[in-house]
Write a protein that holds these residues in place. Structure first.
Motif, mmCIF file in Angstrom:
data_model
loop_
_atom_site.group_PDB
_atom_site.id
_atom_site.type_symbol
_atom_site.label_atom_id
_atom_site.label_comp_id
_atom_site.label_asym_id
_atom_site.label_seq_id
_atom_site.Cartn_x
_atom_site.Cartn_y
_atom_site.Cartn_z
ATOM 1 N N ASP A 126 0.812 -1.223 0.000
ATOM 2 C CA ASP A 126 0.000 0.000 0.000
ATOM 3 C C ASP A 126 0.844 1.271 0.000
ATOM 4 O O ASP A 126 0.286 2.374 0.045
ATOM 5 C CB ASP A 126 -0.911 0.025 1.238
ATOM 6 N N ASP A 128 2.741 2.954 -2.225
ATOM 7 C CA ASP A 128 2.592 3.941 -3.304
ATOM 8 C C ASP A 128 1.239 4.645 -3.249
ATOM 9 O O ASP A 128 1.161 5.875 -3.385
ATOM 10 C CB ASP A 128 2.774 3.258 -4.665
ATOM 11 N N GLU A 129 0.178 3.877 -3.035
ATOM 12 C CA GLU A 129 -1.154 4.483 -2.973
ATOM 13 C C GLU A 129 -1.285 5.386 -1.755
ATOM 14 O O GLU A 129 -1.879 6.468 -1.827
ATOM 15 C CB GLU A 129 -2.232 3.405 -2.937
ATOM 16 N N ALA A 131 1.133 7.013 -0.259
ATOM 17 C CA ALA A 131 1.900 8.231 -0.531
ATOM 18 C C ALA A 131 1.110 9.181 -1.420
ATOM 19 O O ALA A 131 1.067 10.397 -1.170
ATOM 20 C CB ALA A 131 3.239 7.872 -1.178
ATOM 21 N N SER A 132 0.446 8.635 -2.431
ATOM 22 C CA SER A 132 -0.346 9.459 -3.340
ATOM 23 C C SER A 132 -1.489 10.143 -2.595
ATOM 24 O O SER A 132 -1.753 11.336 -2.792
ATOM 25 C CB SER A 132 -0.903 8.590 -4.475
ATOM 26 N N GLN A 133 -2.163 9.407 -1.707
ATOM 27 C CA GLN A 133 -3.263 9.987 -0.950
ATOM 28 C C GLN A 133 -2.780 11.123 -0.042
ATOM 29 O O GLN A 133 -3.516 12.072 0.224
ATOM 30 C CB GLN A 133 -3.943 8.913 -0.107
ATOM 31 N N GLY A 135 -0.235 13.066 -0.718
ATOM 32 C CA GLY A 135 0.437 14.098 -1.483
ATOM 33 C C GLY A 135 1.946 14.034 -1.376
ATOM 34 O O GLY A 135 2.633 15.060 -1.489
ATOM 35 N N THR A 137 5.709 11.582 -2.258
ATOM 36 C CA THR A 137 6.295 10.495 -3.027
ATOM 37 C C THR A 137 6.518 9.332 -2.066
ATOM 38 O O THR A 137 6.545 9.508 -0.840
ATOM 39 C CB THR A 137 7.635 10.910 -3.652
ATOM 40 N N ALA A 138 6.704 8.134 -2.610
ATOM 41 C CA ALA A 138 6.950 6.975 -1.754
ATOM 42 C C ALA A 138 8.202 7.167 -0.897
ATOM 43 O O ALA A 138 8.170 6.891 0.316
ATOM 44 C CB ALA A 138 7.053 5.706 -2.602
ATOM 45 N N ARG A 207 -3.313 -0.007 6.367
ATOM 46 C CA ARG A 207 -2.492 0.256 5.164
ATOM 47 C C ARG A 207 -1.076 -0.285 5.380
ATOM 48 O O ARG A 207 -0.361 0.154 6.278
ATOM 49 C CB ARG A 207 -2.421 1.755 4.893
#
Length: 255
Positions: A126, A128-129, A131-133, A135, A137-138, A207
């Protein structure tokens, strides 16, 4: 094994106005529950652990077990050695000389345990997702998550499962809408405003950011749970090679 709640029952409720500093509740004929509050709060949890240390230090012969939670402490005693009223009076003195519990200040030096964590990929599906949520980067999420100052607020849900306080509020994440049927042992995850580590395989909806090769619970060890309530935890990001090198035997490094 069900998924651990992001907020244990009652832990996020506000304390009643005018409530005493410590409230006593009889759990059974051989146990008292000492309530210091009803919310998730680092300072309040530190008071719980300070009280546990204050009760444990004299090693009274009747003491069987102490179970710290976010805002309460369960005290189990041997009824063959003493009675509930005597234990309550003794505990009141440990809380403070007044009946309302007085002021319990944090005391003592916590043990520090380093937990190596391999983030992302097969270890943290989880990341990458998440990190995207957020805002980010991984790599930014890994840096901020592994750089946190964590404390084992309590052990609960499953043997050896640590609820870690101290997560950066900006990294809080909701649980998955559909929990996984299987989470690998050692998975390091975020659930709400907390971080936790799954001690054994099972379903879960937090997560998953990474995984540690350390075995958090082993009934064959003298101390089955690797982490204890009140411990300080430092997460150290590692790569796949180090993860596999540390997998056998599992070990941690107290500082």
């Amino acid at each position: 094994m069900n998924d651990p709640p992001a907020n244990p029952a009652g832990a996020d409720r506000r304390p009643r106005e005018g409530a005493a500093a410590v409230e006593f509740e009889a759990l059974a004929d051989d146990a008292w529950l000492l309530r210091l509050g009803e919310r998730i709060d680092d300072a309040l949890n530190a008071r719980v652990h300070a009280l546990a240390a204050r009760v444990r230090a004299p090693a009274p012969p009747w003491l069987r077990d102490l179970v710290p939670a976010y805002a309460s402490l369960a005290v189990f005693f041997d009824p063959a050695r003493t009675d509930a009223a005597t234990v309550r009076d003794w505990l009141l003195q440990r809380c403070g000389e007044s009946a309302d519990g007085g002021d319990i200040a944090a005391e003592g030096t916590a043990r520090v345990v380093e937990i190596p964590v391999a983030y992302g990929g097969e270890f943290g599906p989880d990341l990458d997702e998440a990190a995207s949520q957020l805002g980010l980067t991984a790599p930014q999420l890994v840096e901020r998550h592994s750089g946190g100052d964590y404390r084992v607020a309590m052990i609960g849900f499953a043997p050896g499962f640590p609820y870690l306080s101290g997560l950066d509020p900006a990294l809080a994440l909701p649980r998955l809408a559909s929990p996984r049927t299987q989470v690998a042992a050692g998975s390091v995850a975020i659930g709400g405003a907390q971080t936790g580590i799954y001690p054994r395989p099972g379903p879960g909806g937090w997560r998953l950011l990474g995984r540690t090769p350390l075995r958090l619970f082993d009934a064959r060890r003298e101390a089955p749970s690797l982490l204890q309530p009140g411990d300080r935890v430092r997460l150290r990001a590692i790569g796949a090679d180090e993860f596999h090198a540390l997998s056998d035997p599992a070990r941690a490094t107290p500082a």
